[in-house]
Design a protein around this motif. Structure first.
Motif, PDB file in Angstrom:
ATOM      1  N   SER A 181      10.817  -2.799 -11.324  1.00 13.14           N
ATOM      2  CA  SER A 181      10.848  -2.269 -10.070  1.00 13.14           C
ATOM      3  C   SER A 181      10.403  -2.983  -8.856  1.00 13.14           C
ATOM      4  O   SER A 181       9.389  -3.733  -9.352  1.00 13.14           O
ATOM      5  N   TYR A 183       8.911  -2.633  -4.800  1.00 11.16           N
ATOM      6  CA  TYR A 183       8.573  -2.272  -3.628  1.00 11.16           C
ATOM      7  C   TYR A 183       8.138  -3.022  -2.305  1.00 11.16           C
ATOM      8  O   TYR A 183       7.519  -4.093  -2.507  1.00 11.16           O
ATOM      9  N   GLN A 185       6.919  -3.809   1.542  1.00 10.44           N
ATOM     10  CA  GLN A 185       6.059  -3.266   2.379  1.00 10.44           C
ATOM     11  C   GLN A 185       6.224  -4.368   3.644  1.00 10.44           C
ATOM     12  O   GLN A 185       5.923  -5.307   3.565  1.00 10.44           O
ATOM     13  N   SER A 200      14.604  -7.536   0.398  1.00  6.19           N
ATOM     14  CA  SER A 200      14.957  -6.547  -0.290  1.00  6.19           C
ATOM     15  C   SER A 200      16.375  -6.749  -1.264  1.00  6.19           C
ATOM     16  O   SER A 200      16.351  -6.559  -2.497  1.00  6.19           O
ATOM     17  N   VAL A 211      12.743   0.481  -5.387  1.00 10.98           N
ATOM     18  CA  VAL A 211      12.090   1.810  -5.354  1.00 10.98           C
ATOM     19  C   VAL A 211      11.471   2.226  -4.173  1.00 10.98           C
ATOM     20  O   VAL A 211      11.133   3.554  -4.086  1.00 10.98           O
ATOM     21  N   GLY A 212      11.452   1.260  -3.130  1.00  7.17           N
ATOM     22  CA  GLY A 212      11.016   1.632  -1.661  1.00  7.17           C
ATOM     23  C   GLY A 212      10.816   0.530  -0.532  1.00  7.17           C
ATOM     24  O   GLY A 212      10.691  -0.495  -1.159  1.00  7.17           O
ATOM     25  N   ASN A 214       8.719   0.277   3.011  1.00  3.20           N
ATOM     26  CA  ASN A 214       8.047   1.096   4.082  1.00  3.20           C
ATOM     27  C   ASN A 214       7.790  -0.013   5.246  1.00  3.20           C
ATOM     28  O   ASN A 214       7.091  -0.960   5.044  1.00  3.20           O
ATOM     29  N   TYR A 229      -0.733   4.136   2.701  1.00  2.00           N
ATOM     30  CA  TYR A 229       0.080   3.010   2.168  1.00  2.00           C
ATOM     31  C   TYR A 229       0.005   2.692   0.710  1.00  2.00           C
ATOM     32  O   TYR A 229       1.091   2.604   0.020  1.00  2.00           O
ATOM     33  N   LYS A 232       1.583   5.512  -1.369  1.00  2.00           N
ATOM     34  CA  LYS A 232       3.287   5.465  -1.558  1.00  2.00           C
ATOM     35  C   LYS A 232       3.407   4.461  -2.546  1.00  2.00           C
ATOM     36  O   LYS A 232       4.631   4.677  -3.230  1.00  2.00           O
ATOM     37  N   ILE A 233       2.753   3.604  -2.380  1.00  2.77           N
ATOM     38  CA  ILE A 233       3.058   2.303  -3.462  1.00  2.77           C
ATOM     39  C   ILE A 233       2.989   2.648  -4.884  1.00  2.77           C
ATOM     40  O   ILE A 233       3.668   2.554  -5.754  1.00  2.77           O
ATOM     41  N   SER A 236       5.664   5.096  -6.099  1.00  2.00           N
ATOM     42  CA  SER A 236       7.012   5.055  -5.822  1.00  2.00           C
ATOM     43  C   SER A 236       8.107   4.692  -6.855  1.00  2.00           C
ATOM     44  O   SER A 236       9.083   5.081  -6.790  1.00  2.00           O
ATOM     45  N   ASP A 237       7.575   4.433  -8.029  1.00  5.70           N
ATOM     46  CA  ASP A 237       8.428   4.197  -9.259  1.00  5.70           C
ATOM     47  C   ASP A 237       8.411   5.267  -9.962  1.00  5.70           C
ATOM     48  O   ASP A 237       8.026   5.746 -10.955  1.00  5.70           O
TER      49      ASP A 237
END
Length: 412
Positions: A181, A183, A185, A200, A211-212, A214, A229, A232-233, A236-237
């Motif tokens: 996965s 993420y 930022q 991404s 998976v995210g 931000n 922050y 969230k990370i 996230s998965d």
């Protein structure tokens, strides 16, 4: 000599002098900045800025490449007269004024290098038909006929080709992307958000699960508290941390803060960004610790490479500016100058801007292990698709993946 004949000879000499001057300065004829023995160029950089961001090293890189070309006799007998670079102060209006000064007052043939995130001279140069070369970091490079980013266009429109190299290089490095996965930022700046979209897609095209993303991080300055922050990370998965965190944030201070906070929270995955390949960070022990293990993604072959092209770059820079630290900005100036010189050679001895641009935009392809490949006119609308990976390990940079080019995919 009889008076009449003397006057006739004087007229011929004056006419010859005017013709030579026109060959060197006439903008309408397309030969501005060109004489029988020289080609005049100058650049625009962000040498100074309120934030401390500076691309000034690009001037050294370009100068080093031009000096080698001159030492080898120039291009078709013409040597490069490099005026150095103007400073736009990271201000679009100043960049526009700098471009106009170089073209209208200094009578340059082309602008090399241009390395300024907020460069404001693009519209003027396009209108005047003046070529410009550098790092295509913004949309002002895309869709032109005169702007040549050494890496193509990094802001493709929907449907145009978008890079996959970063994701694919990371997949190769990690032994495949299946089940992994990622993420992303970014900050809330338009450029960072746009980069978040293209990067991404680069990772999903390589098989990673996104998976995210931000984009809520303020772009003006690092936040006083990274915890929101980081939380969230770290969840996230599906409630656990992702395998890879990609930072699309302009500025080492941001990345140092984010990575240090993630490590304090126990993050054990892979951290990667496009800006951490910088020898200056090694001078700050706290910053070096935060960036230890981080994988940077430069769009050129790393200086630690054994490639002959990099050995030559190092030699050129040492000859021009002994003891100079090799930086990303320096490499960008060097490779922008290298592409410009290749195009001069391919255009031929009969040099005008019109002929030069016709060559550049007429199925031009140039491959070099130092930066990969560039192909115009295609790369006016999409990136060149090439990049390398560098890892900071035990306080020193090491090549993780050598420069490689991959096919782009349409931007969704």
């Amino acid at each position: 000599m009889v008076p009449g004949k003397s006057a006739f000879v004087l007229v011929l000499l004056l006419a010859a002098g005017c013709a030579a001057q026109q060959r060197g300065t006439s903008g309408q004829g397309g030969a501005a900045g060109v004489t029988d023995t020289t080609i005049k160029v100058g650049g625009v950089l962000t040498k100074t800025s309120a934030s401390g961001y500076s691309t000034k090293d690009a001037e050294i890189g370009a100068k080093a490449r031009f000096e080698r070309a001159n030492a080898e006799g120039g291009v078709h007998g013409r040597k490069i007269e490099f005026l150095g670079a103007e400073d736009d102060g990271q201000d679009a209006a100043k960049g526009d004024a700098a471009a106009k000064k170089l073209v209208q007052k200094d009578q340059v043939f082309a602008l090399v290098p241009v390395h300024a995130p907020n460069f404001g001279g693009a519209a003027f140069l396009e209108q005047q038909g003046v070529p410009w070369f550098g790092w295509a970091t913004g949309p002002q490079w895309c869709g032109t006929k005169t702007g040549f980013g050494y890496n193509g266009c990094l802001a493709p429109k929907q449907g145009a080709g978008s890079q996959t190299w970063w994701g694919r290089q990371m997949a190769d490095l990690l032994g495949g992307a299946d089940g992994k996965s990622v993420y992303v930022q970014t900050s809330d700046s338009s450029g960072s958000k746009y980069g978040g979209t293209t990067i991404s897609q680069s990772f999903t095209a390589a098989g990673f699960e996104l998976v995210g993303v931000n984009s809520g991080l303020p772009a003006a300055a690092p936040p006083p508290d990274w915890l929101p922050y980081v939380n969230k990370i770290m969840t996230s998965d599906g409630g656990k941390p992702p395998d890879v965190v990609v930072s699309v944030i302009a500025g080492t201070k941001f990345n140092v803060g984010l990575y240090a906070a993630l490590k304090r929270a126990g993050y054990q995955g892979v951290l990667t960004d496009a800006t951490s390949y910088d020898v200056a960070i090694l001078q700050d022990p706290a910053g070096a610790r935060a960036l230890e293990g981080v994988i940077a993604a430069p769009m050129f072959e790393p200086f630690e490479s054994s490639a002959p092209e990099i050995a030559r770059l190092r030699q050129d820079v040492e000859r021009t500016a002994p003891g100079t630290a090799l930086t990303q900005h320096l490499a960008i100036g060097y490779w922008a100058a290298d592409i410009f010189l290749d195009l001069l050679d391919k255009t031929g001895e009969d040099l005008t801007r019109e002929r030069f641009l016709a060559t550049a935009n007429g199925s031009y392809l140039y491959e070099n292990a130092g930066f990969g490949r560039i192909q115009y006119p295609r790369d006016h609308s999409e990136p060149n698709g090439c990049g390398a990976l560098v890892k900071l390990e035990n306080g020193a940079f090491q090549v993780a993946k050598n420069m490689k080019c991959f096919d782009n995919v349409p931007l969704k």
